[in-house]
Design a protein around this motif. Structure first.
Motif, PDB file in Angstrom:
ATOM      1  N   TYR A   2       0.837  -1.192   0.000  1.00 57.64           N
ATOM      2  CA  TYR A   2       0.000   0.000   0.000  1.00 57.64           C
ATOM      3  C   TYR A   2       0.872   1.243   0.000  1.00 57.64           C
ATOM      4  CZ  TYR A   2      -3.640  -3.261   1.349  1.00 57.64           C
ATOM      5  OH  TYR A   2      -4.496  -4.292   1.380  1.00 57.64           O
ATOM      6  N   ASN A   3       0.292   2.327  -0.459  1.00 52.78           N
ATOM      7  CA  ASN A   3       1.022   3.597  -0.488  1.00 52.78           C
ATOM      8  C   ASN A   3       1.429   4.021   0.916  1.00 52.78           C
ATOM      9  OD1 ASN A   3       2.132   5.963  -1.414  1.00 52.78           O
ATOM     10  ND2 ASN A   3       0.200   7.054  -1.459  1.00 52.78           N
ATOM     11  N   ARG A   4       0.542   3.784   1.885  1.00 55.26           N
ATOM     12  CA  ARG A   4       0.844   4.161   3.274  1.00 55.26           C
ATOM     13  C   ARG A   4       2.054   3.376   3.784  1.00 55.26           C
ATOM     14  NH1 ARG A   4      -3.935   4.060   7.461  1.00 55.26           N
ATOM     15  NH2 ARG A   4      -4.410   5.973   6.386  1.00 55.26           N
ATOM     16  N   TYR A  10       9.777   4.436   3.819  1.00 52.51           N
ATOM     17  CA  TYR A  10      10.657   5.554   3.493  1.00 52.51           C
ATOM     18  C   TYR A  10      11.055   6.298   4.763  1.00 52.51           C
ATOM     19  CZ  TYR A  10      12.059  10.224   2.119  1.00 52.51           C
ATOM     20  OH  TYR A  10      12.738  11.409   2.000  1.00 52.51           O
ATOM     21  N   TRP A  11      10.093   6.533   5.649  1.00 57.22           N
ATOM     22  CA  TRP A  11      10.410   7.268   6.876  1.00 57.22           C
ATOM     23  C   TRP A  11      11.349   6.465   7.768  1.00 57.22           C
ATOM     24  CZ3 TRP A  11      10.957  11.908   8.192  1.00 57.22           C
ATOM     25  CH2 TRP A  11      11.134  12.252   9.524  1.00 57.22           C
ATOM     26  N   ARG A  12      11.183   5.142   7.783  1.00 58.36           N
ATOM     27  CA  ARG A  12      12.090   4.300   8.576  1.00 58.36           C
ATOM     28  C   ARG A  12      13.529   4.475   8.087  1.00 58.36           C
ATOM     29  NH1 ARG A  12       9.739  -1.036   8.751  1.00 58.36           N
ATOM     30  NH2 ARG A  12       8.688  -0.286  10.595  1.00 58.36           N
ATOM     31  N   LYS A  17      19.114   7.834   9.089  1.00 52.72           N
ATOM     32  CA  LYS A  17      20.112   8.873   8.812  1.00 52.72           C
ATOM     33  C   LYS A  17      20.217   9.868   9.953  1.00 52.72           C
ATOM     34  CE  LYS A  17      19.174   8.496   3.917  1.00 52.72           C
ATOM     35  NZ  LYS A  17      18.508   9.139   2.788  1.00 52.72           N
ATOM     36  N   GLY A  18      19.169   9.982  10.742  1.00 50.67           N
ATOM     37  CA  GLY A  18      19.226  10.829  11.923  1.00 50.67           C
ATOM     38  C   GLY A  18      18.373  12.078  11.822  1.00 50.67           C
ATOM     39  N   LYS A  19      18.072  12.591  13.006  1.00 48.13           N
ATOM     40  CA  LYS A  19      17.224  13.771  13.107  1.00 48.13           C
ATOM     41  C   LYS A  19      17.900  14.994  12.495  1.00 48.13           C
ATOM     42  CE  LYS A  19      16.345  15.642  17.280  1.00 48.13           C
ATOM     43  NZ  LYS A  19      15.635  16.001  18.534  1.00 48.13           N
ATOM     44  N   TRP A  20      19.170  15.208  12.794  1.00 45.78           N
ATOM     45  CA  TRP A  20      19.832  16.417  12.309  1.00 45.78           C
ATOM     46  C   TRP A  20      20.040  16.394  10.808  1.00 45.78           C
ATOM     47  CZ3 TRP A  20      19.309  20.479  14.963  1.00 45.78           C
ATOM     48  CH2 TRP A  20      19.173  20.384  16.333  1.00 45.78           C
ATOM     49  N   HIS A  21      20.238  15.212  10.260  1.00 44.60           N
ATOM     50  CA  HIS A  21      20.347  15.092   8.804  1.00 44.60           C
ATOM     51  C   HIS A  21      19.045  15.551   8.147  1.00 44.60           C
ATOM     52  CE1 HIS A  21      20.058  12.975   4.914  1.00 44.60           C
ATOM     53  NE2 HIS A  21      21.347  13.252   4.844  1.00 44.60           N
ATOM     54  N   PHE A  84       4.545   8.333  12.192  1.00 49.10           N
ATOM     55  CA  PHE A  84       5.181   7.026  12.101  1.00 49.10           C
ATOM     56  C   PHE A  84       4.805   6.149  13.297  1.00 49.10           C
ATOM     57  CE2 PHE A  84       8.980   4.368  12.976  1.00 49.10           C
ATOM     58  CZ  PHE A  84       8.976   3.614  11.809  1.00 49.10           C
ATOM     59  N   PHE A  85       4.872   6.703  14.497  1.00 46.63           N
ATOM     60  CA  PHE A  85       4.555   5.908  15.683  1.00 46.63           C
ATOM     61  C   PHE A  85       3.073   5.583  15.773  1.00 46.63           C
ATOM     62  CE2 PHE A  85       8.715   7.534  17.217  1.00 46.63           C
ATOM     63  CZ  PHE A  85       9.319   6.300  17.328  1.00 46.63           C
ATOM     64  N   ARG A  86       2.212   6.481  15.310  1.00 46.80           N
ATOM     65  CA  ARG A  86       0.785   6.159  15.269  1.00 46.80           C
ATOM     66  C   ARG A  86       0.521   5.017  14.299  1.00 46.80           C
ATOM     67  NH1 ARG A  86      -1.974  11.313  13.632  1.00 46.80           N
ATOM     68  NH2 ARG A  86       0.109  12.134  13.541  1.00 46.80           N
ATOM     69  N   ALA A  87       1.218   5.023  13.173  1.00 44.57           N
ATOM     70  CA  ALA A  87       1.054   3.943  12.197  1.00 44.57           C
ATOM     71  C   ALA A  87       1.545   2.618  12.769  1.00 44.57           C
ATOM     72  CB  ALA A  87       1.800   4.272  10.907  1.00 44.57           C
TER      73      ALA A  87
END
Length: 103
Positions: A2-4, A10-12, A17-21, A84-87
């Motif tokens: 699914y697209n979701r 992708y977000w994982r 790569k990290g928050k600051w990236h 992301f965490f809700r998903a």
């Protein structure tokens, strides 16, 4: 897939790569957009005579970019994290419900 699911995969990868990236990358994209918008606006409204005119205005533009771009980038990170965490919670609930039905 699914697209979701694709979006969260992708977000994982982005999280690895990290928050600051992510924040720096988003900040630079926002700065480029603001700078291009400023240059286009100067051309359209005819106030730009030379490159020197643009350089005079650059310190104020940089300040605006920092005041606007950085907070938006940080908020964007936390927004994507919460989605992301809700998903993940939603997926865990569905998985547990399937296990319950199989019993």
């Amino acid at each position: 897939m699914y697209n979701r699911e694709h979006k969260y995969l992708y977000w994982r990868e982005e999280r690895k790569k990290g928050k600051w990236h992510y924040i720096v990358k988003s900040f630079l994209m926002i700065c480029c957009a603001l700078l291009m918008g400023n240059v286009i606006g100067l051309f359209v409204f005819g106030e730009l005579q030379t490159v020197k005119d643009m350089m005079v205005q650059l310190p104020a533009d940089l300040l605006i970019m920092i005041l606007v771009g950085f907070p938006i980038s940080v908020i964007g990170w936390y927004h994507e994290e919460s989605k992301f965490f809700r998903a993940l919670k939603r997926r865990d609930k569905k998985f547990k419900a399937r296990l319950e039905r199989r019993k």
